[in-house]
Design an enzyme around this catalytic site. Structure first.
Site, mmCIF file in Angstrom:
data_model
loop_
_atom_site.group_PDB
_atom_site.id
_atom_site.type_symbol
_atom_site.label_atom_id
_atom_site.label_comp_id
_atom_site.label_asym_id
_atom_site.label_seq_id
_atom_site.Cartn_x
_atom_site.Cartn_y
_atom_site.Cartn_z
ATOM 1 N N ARG A 56 1.128 -1.056 -0.335
ATOM 2 C CA ARG A 56 0.449 -0.007 0.037
ATOM 3 C C ARG A 56 1.471 1.520 0.195
ATOM 4 O O ARG A 56 0.130 2.576 -0.771
ATOM 5 C CB ARG A 56 -1.158 0.345 1.273
ATOM 6 C CG ARG A 56 -1.567 -1.023 1.442
ATOM 7 C CD ARG A 56 -3.252 -0.887 2.457
ATOM 8 N NE ARG A 56 -1.899 -1.369 3.378
ATOM 9 C CZ ARG A 56 -2.342 -0.932 4.395
ATOM 10 N NH1 ARG A 56 -3.303 -0.483 4.985
ATOM 11 N NH2 ARG A 56 -1.433 -0.969 5.689
ATOM 12 N N ASN A 90 -7.008 -2.559 2.768
ATOM 13 C CA ASN A 90 -7.092 -4.003 2.641
ATOM 14 C C ASN A 90 -7.772 -4.379 2.607
ATOM 15 O O ASN A 90 -8.993 -3.577 3.274
ATOM 16 C CB ASN A 90 -5.945 -4.010 3.995
ATOM 17 C CG ASN A 90 -4.043 -4.145 3.760
ATOM 18 O OD1 ASN A 90 -4.181 -3.723 2.870
ATOM 19 N ND2 ASN A 90 -3.535 -4.271 5.802
#
Length: 93
Positions: free
Chosen positions: A22, A40
């Site tokens: 990320r 997520n």
């Protein structure tokens, strides 16, 4: 909103949580002038939503599929849609 602005929505599967994926996505998106988020999902995938120029979103998608990401990307399901707005910066969730 300008017609040349679009939204990339991508769901990335593989070993992409807990490996800096990320953060890496955020860095690439900001380099491309995009706003959005990398989040997520409970099943181990990461959802990327990015808005900006079509060229920027398409480049981010190429990078997500490119093999130089942290972790192991097995699959990227993605689409380009009309931009919706609502993002400020690019965040990791």
């Amino acid at each position: 909103m300008s017609e040349d602005r679009v939204r990339l929505v991508a769901t990335v599967s593989g070993q992409v949580q807990g490996v800096g994926f990320r953060w890496w996505t955020r860095c690439r998106a900001l380099e491309l002038g995009l706003v959005g988020e990398a989040a997520n999902l409970p099943d181990g995938r990461v959802r990327v939503r990015a808005e900006g120029s079509r060229a920027g979103c398409e480049q981010l998608l190429r990078l997500l599929r490119g093999g130089d990401t942290p972790g192991v990307v097995r699959d990227v399901q993605a689409g380009i849609e009309a931009a919706e707005g609502g993002f400020t910066g690019f965040v990791e969730r």
